[in-house]
Scaffold this motif. Structure first.
Motif, PDB file in Angstrom:
ATOM      1  N   HIS A 111     -47.185   2.772 -23.624  1.00  0.00           N
ATOM      2  CA  HIS A 111     -47.239   1.333 -23.894  1.00  0.00           C
ATOM      3  C   HIS A 111     -48.353   1.037 -24.888  1.00  0.00           C
ATOM      4  CE1 HIS A 111     -47.976  -2.966 -22.086  1.00  0.00           C
ATOM      5  NE2 HIS A 111     -47.403  -3.017 -23.272  1.00  0.00           N
ATOM      6  N   GLY A 112     -49.504   1.660 -24.676  1.00  0.00           N
ATOM      7  CA  GLY A 112     -50.636   1.451 -25.571  1.00  0.00           C
ATOM      8  C   GLY A 112     -50.352   1.900 -26.986  1.00  0.00           C
ATOM      9  N   LYS A 113     -49.660   3.023 -27.130  1.00  0.00           N
ATOM     10  CA  LYS A 113     -49.321   3.522 -28.459  1.00  0.00           C
ATOM     11  C   LYS A 113     -48.413   2.542 -29.198  1.00  0.00           C
ATOM     12  CE  LYS A 113     -49.784   8.491 -27.583  1.00  0.00           C
ATOM     13  NZ  LYS A 113     -49.070   9.790 -27.496  1.00  0.00           N
ATOM     14  N   ILE A 114     -47.466   1.975 -28.466  1.00  0.00           N
ATOM     15  CA  ILE A 114     -46.560   1.004 -29.081  1.00  0.00           C
ATOM     16  C   ILE A 114     -47.331  -0.238 -29.520  1.00  0.00           C
ATOM     17  CG2 ILE A 114     -44.588  -0.515 -28.677  1.00  0.00           C
ATOM     18  CD1 ILE A 114     -43.558   1.592 -26.679  1.00  0.00           C
ATOM     19  N   LEU A 115     -48.225  -0.709 -28.662  1.00  0.00           N
ATOM     20  CA  LEU A 115     -49.017  -1.892 -28.999  1.00  0.00           C
ATOM     21  C   LEU A 115     -49.853  -1.641 -30.246  1.00  0.00           C
ATOM     22  CD1 LEU A 115     -50.204  -2.950 -25.431  1.00  0.00           C
ATOM     23  CD2 LEU A 115     -48.614  -4.207 -26.900  1.00  0.00           C
ATOM     24  N   ALA A 116     -50.447  -0.459 -30.330  1.00  0.00           N
ATOM     25  CA  ALA A 116     -51.263  -0.124 -31.495  1.00  0.00           C
ATOM     26  C   ALA A 116     -50.416  -0.058 -32.757  1.00  0.00           C
ATOM     27  CB  ALA A 116     -51.979   1.200 -31.263  1.00  0.00           C
ATOM     28  N   ARG A 117     -49.230   0.521 -32.649  1.00  0.00           N
ATOM     29  CA  ARG A 117     -48.355   0.627 -33.817  1.00  0.00           C
ATOM     30  C   ARG A 117     -47.845  -0.741 -34.262  1.00  0.00           C
ATOM     31  NH1 ARG A 117     -44.936   5.940 -31.758  1.00  0.00           N
ATOM     32  NH2 ARG A 117     -46.597   7.474 -32.164  1.00  0.00           N
ATOM     33  N   VAL A 118     -47.631  -1.621 -33.312  1.00  0.00           N
ATOM     34  CA  VAL A 118     -47.175  -2.969 -33.643  1.00  0.00           C
ATOM     35  C   VAL A 118     -48.266  -3.740 -34.369  1.00  0.00           C
ATOM     36  CG1 VAL A 118     -46.569  -5.194 -32.601  1.00  0.00           C
ATOM     37  CG2 VAL A 118     -45.431  -3.126 -31.834  1.00  0.00           C
ATOM     38  N   GLY A 119     -49.528  -3.438 -34.031  1.00  0.00           N
ATOM     39  CA  GLY A 119     -50.616  -4.101 -34.740  1.00  0.00           C
ATOM     40  C   GLY A 119     -51.786  -4.580 -33.895  1.00  0.00           C
ATOM     41  N   ALA A 120     -51.809  -4.240 -32.593  1.00  0.00           N
ATOM     42  CA  ALA A 120     -52.953  -4.621 -31.759  1.00  0.00           C
ATOM     43  C   ALA A 120     -54.201  -3.882 -32.250  1.00  0.00           C
ATOM     44  CB  ALA A 120     -52.681  -4.284 -30.296  1.00  0.00           C
ATOM     45  N   ASN A 121     -55.303  -4.615 -32.429  1.00  0.00           N
ATOM     46  CA  ASN A 121     -56.550  -4.003 -32.889  1.00  0.00           C
ATOM     47  C   ASN A 121     -57.258  -3.254 -31.773  1.00  0.00           C
ATOM     48  OD1 ASN A 121     -56.463  -7.087 -34.136  1.00  0.00           O
ATOM     49  ND2 ASN A 121     -56.701  -5.491 -35.677  1.00  0.00           N
ATOM     50  N   HIS A 122     -57.120  -3.771 -30.548  1.00  0.00           N
ATOM     51  CA  HIS A 122     -57.786  -3.170 -29.390  1.00  0.00           C
ATOM     52  C   HIS A 122     -56.773  -3.072 -28.258  1.00  0.00           C
ATOM     53  CE1 HIS A 122     -61.714  -4.061 -31.297  1.00  0.00           C
ATOM     54  NE2 HIS A 122     -61.136  -5.194 -31.650  1.00  0.00           N
ATOM     55  N   VAL A 123     -56.596  -1.882 -27.711  1.00  0.00           N
ATOM     56  CA  VAL A 123     -55.705  -1.685 -26.568  1.00  0.00           C
ATOM     57  C   VAL A 123     -56.566  -1.428 -25.336  1.00  0.00           C
ATOM     58  CG1 VAL A 123     -53.858  -0.304 -25.568  1.00  0.00           C
ATOM     59  CG2 VAL A 123     -53.858  -0.792 -28.029  1.00  0.00           C
ATOM     60  N   ILE A 124     -56.308  -2.184 -24.276  1.00  0.00           N
ATOM     61  CA  ILE A 124     -57.108  -2.119 -23.063  1.00  0.00           C
ATOM     62  C   ILE A 124     -56.266  -1.495 -21.952  1.00  0.00           C
ATOM     63  CG2 ILE A 124     -58.536  -3.483 -21.479  1.00  0.00           C
ATOM     64  CD1 ILE A 124     -57.961  -5.772 -23.741  1.00  0.00           C
ATOM     65  N   TYR A 125     -56.882  -0.567 -21.202  1.00  0.00           N
ATOM     66  CA  TYR A 125     -56.223   0.065 -20.059  1.00  0.00           C
ATOM     67  C   TYR A 125     -57.017  -0.273 -18.796  1.00  0.00           C
ATOM     68  CZ  TYR A 125     -53.976   2.925 -23.673  1.00  0.00           C
ATOM     69  OH  TYR A 125     -53.275   3.374 -24.773  1.00  0.00           O
ATOM     70  N   PRO A 126     -56.922  -1.501 -18.282  1.00  0.00           N
ATOM     71  CA  PRO A 126     -57.785  -1.898 -17.163  1.00  0.00           C
ATOM     72  C   PRO A 126     -57.597  -1.070 -15.900  1.00  0.00           C
ATOM     73  CG  PRO A 126     -56.093  -3.557 -17.590  1.00  0.00           C
ATOM     74  CD  PRO A 126     -56.060  -2.602 -18.727  1.00  0.00           C
ATOM     75  N   GLU A 127     -56.346  -0.725 -15.555  1.00  0.00           N
ATOM     76  CA  GLU A 127     -56.120   0.056 -14.343  1.00  0.00           C
ATOM     77  C   GLU A 127     -56.687   1.464 -14.483  1.00  0.00           C
ATOM     78  OE1 GLU A 127     -53.773  -1.792 -15.745  1.00  0.00           O
ATOM     79  OE2 GLU A 127     -53.165  -3.240 -14.209  1.00  0.00           O
ATOM     80  N   ARG A 128     -56.444   2.101 -15.626  1.00  0.00           N
ATOM     81  CA  ARG A 128     -56.947   3.464 -15.832  1.00  0.00           C
ATOM     82  C   ARG A 128     -58.469   3.480 -15.850  1.00  0.00           C
ATOM     83  NH1 ARG A 128     -55.766   6.322 -21.439  1.00  0.00           N
ATOM     84  NH2 ARG A 128     -57.619   5.126 -22.019  1.00  0.00           N
ATOM     85  N   GLU A 129     -59.055   2.508 -16.566  1.00  0.00           N
ATOM     86  CA  GLU A 129     -60.511   2.468 -16.672  1.00  0.00           C
ATOM     87  C   GLU A 129     -61.151   2.190 -15.321  1.00  0.00           C
ATOM     88  OE1 GLU A 129     -61.029  -0.440 -19.682  1.00  0.00           O
ATOM     89  OE2 GLU A 129     -60.222   0.862 -21.267  1.00  0.00           O
ATOM     90  N   ALA A 130     -60.518   1.300 -14.542  1.00  0.00           N
ATOM     91  CA  ALA A 130     -61.045   1.015 -13.203  1.00  0.00           C
ATOM     92  C   ALA A 130     -60.916   2.239 -12.306  1.00  0.00           C
ATOM     93  CB  ALA A 130     -60.294  -0.166 -12.591  1.00  0.00           C
ATOM     94  N   GLY A 131     -59.813   2.968 -12.447  1.00  0.00           N
ATOM     95  CA  GLY A 131     -59.620   4.179 -11.645  1.00  0.00           C
ATOM     96  C   GLY A 131     -60.651   5.244 -11.965  1.00  0.00           C
ATOM     97  N   GLU A 132     -60.933   5.446 -13.254  1.00  0.00           N
ATOM     98  CA  GLU A 132     -61.940   6.425 -13.653  1.00  0.00           C
ATOM     99  C   GLU A 132     -63.311   6.034 -13.115  1.00  0.00           C
ATOM    100  OE1 GLU A 132     -61.801   6.632 -17.872  1.00  0.00           O
ATOM    101  OE2 GLU A 132     -60.031   7.923 -17.928  1.00  0.00           O
ATOM    102  N   ARG A 133     -63.618   4.745 -13.208  1.00  0.00           N
ATOM    103  CA  ARG A 133     -64.924   4.273 -12.750  1.00  0.00           C
ATOM    104  C   ARG A 133     -65.072   4.501 -11.250  1.00  0.00           C
ATOM    105  NH1 ARG A 133     -66.593  -0.730 -10.815  1.00  0.00           N
ATOM    106  NH2 ARG A 133     -68.819  -1.153 -11.107  1.00  0.00           N
ATOM    107  N   VAL A 134     -64.038   4.150 -10.484  1.00  0.00           N
ATOM    108  CA  VAL A 134     -64.095   4.328  -9.034  1.00  0.00           C
ATOM    109  C   VAL A 134     -64.246   5.796  -8.669  1.00  0.00           C
ATOM    110  CG1 VAL A 134     -62.754   4.134  -6.901  1.00  0.00           C
ATOM    111  CG2 VAL A 134     -62.867   2.204  -8.481  1.00  0.00           C
ATOM    112  N   ALA A 135     -63.572   6.680  -9.408  1.00  0.00           N
ATOM    113  CA  ALA A 135     -63.672   8.116  -9.125  1.00  0.00           C
ATOM    114  C   ALA A 135     -65.112   8.593  -9.208  1.00  0.00           C
ATOM    115  CB  ALA A 135     -62.792   8.900 -10.098  1.00  0.00           C
TER     116      ALA A 135
END
Length: 223
Positions: A111-135
Motif C-alpha cells: 500500500h505504501g509503495k502505491i501511495l509513494a508512486r501516486v505522489g505521496a511525499n511522506h508515507v506513514i506506517y502507524p501500526e508497524r511503527e507502534a508495533g516496533e516500538r512496543v517490541a
C-alpha cells in the motif's frame, strides 16, 4: 525535492478515524488551523467543536475537494486506512490539485509503495511503527523508543550500573559503545542536556542516541 512549507501552514486532514482524529486533535492543540474531512456526518459533528473546521465530504470526488478549497492547502494528511482504493484515489486527487506536501497513512508495505508512486511525499506506517516500538518496550530495557529512517534511534532508559556515579567522559559511553547520552532526567527536575562531566545517579533516567544495534547492545548491559 519536497517543497519547504512554513511551520504554521493550515493542514487538511482527510479521515476522522482514530489516527486522523488524533492527528487533527493534536494539530489543533498546537494552534494549527485544521480542516478535517470525513464522509461520516457523525464523526464530523463529533469533531466540529474540537478542530478549526470539520466538513462532511467525499474526498474520493475531486470536485468535492475543489469545492472545499483543498487546492489552497500546502499540507494534507490522508488518514483513510480502511479502504486502500479510497486512500490511493484521495492521494491521487490531492496530487492533481497540486497540494505540495501529502502525508498518507499506509496499512501495508505494498500500500505504501502505491501511495509513494501516486505522489505521496511522506508515507506513514502507524501500526508497524507502534508495533516496533512496543517490541522494544516490552523487553523492559527501555522506557521509550523512537527510530528514524536512517536507523538513528533515540531511547529513554535507566542507566547501566557502570556509568552511575561517574562523569560520562570518564565512563567512556561513547568510545566503548558508540552511543551518546543526550540528556539526563533527575527525579523532580526537568531533562537537562548531558555534558562530558555530567554524573548520572541511581535515580536518573537518560536519553541515549545511536544506531539501533548500538542502542540495543547498550540497553542490554547490566542494570
Amino acid at each position: 525535492m519536497v517543497e519547504q512549507i512554513r511551520g504554521d501552514a493550515p493542514v487538511l486532514v482527510i479521515g476522522l478515524g482514530r489516527f486522523g482524529a488524533a492527528c487533527a486533535g493534536e494539530l489543533d492543540r498546537l494552534d494549527r488551523d485544521v480542516l478535517a474531512i470525513d464522509e461520516s456526518l457523525d464523526l464530523v459533528q463529533k469533531w466540529s467543536e474540537r478542530v478549526t473546521h470539520a466538513v462532511q465530504a467525499d474526498a474520493k470526488n475531486i470536485d468535492a475537494l475543489k469545492q472545499i478549497g483543498a487546492a489552497d492547502f500546502q499540507v494534507a494528511v490522508v488518514a483513510v486506512g480502511s479502504s486502500i482504493e479510497a486512500s490511493v484515489l484521495i492521494t491521487a486527487n490531492l496530487v492533481d490539485l497540486k497540494v505540495p506536501q501529502i502525508w498518507a497513512k499506509a496499512v501495508s508495505q505494498s500500500h505504501g509503495k502505491i501511495l509513494a508512486r501516486v505522489g505521496a511525499n511522506h508515507v506513514i506506517y502507524p501500526e508497524r511503527e507502534a508495533g516496533e516500538r512496543v517490541a522494544h518496550l516490552v523487553s523492559g530495557r527501555m522506557l521509550d523508543f523512537i527510530r528514524f529512517d536512517d536507523d538513528f534511534v533515540l531511547a529513554k532508559m535507566y542507566p547501566p550500573k557502570f556509568i552511575r556515579g561517574r562523569g560520562l567522559m570518564e565512563s567512556g559511553v561513547r568510545t566503548k559503545f558508540n552511543v551518546t547520552v543526550v540528556g539526563v532526567k533527575s527525579p523532580g527536575k526537568p531533562f537537562r542536556y548531558a555534558e562530558a562531566d555530567t554524573v548520572v545517579t541511581n535515580h536518573d533516567l537518560i536519553i541515549v542516541s545511536g544506531t539501533n544495534v548500538d542502542i540495543e547492545r547498550f540497553a542490554a548491559l547490566d542494570r
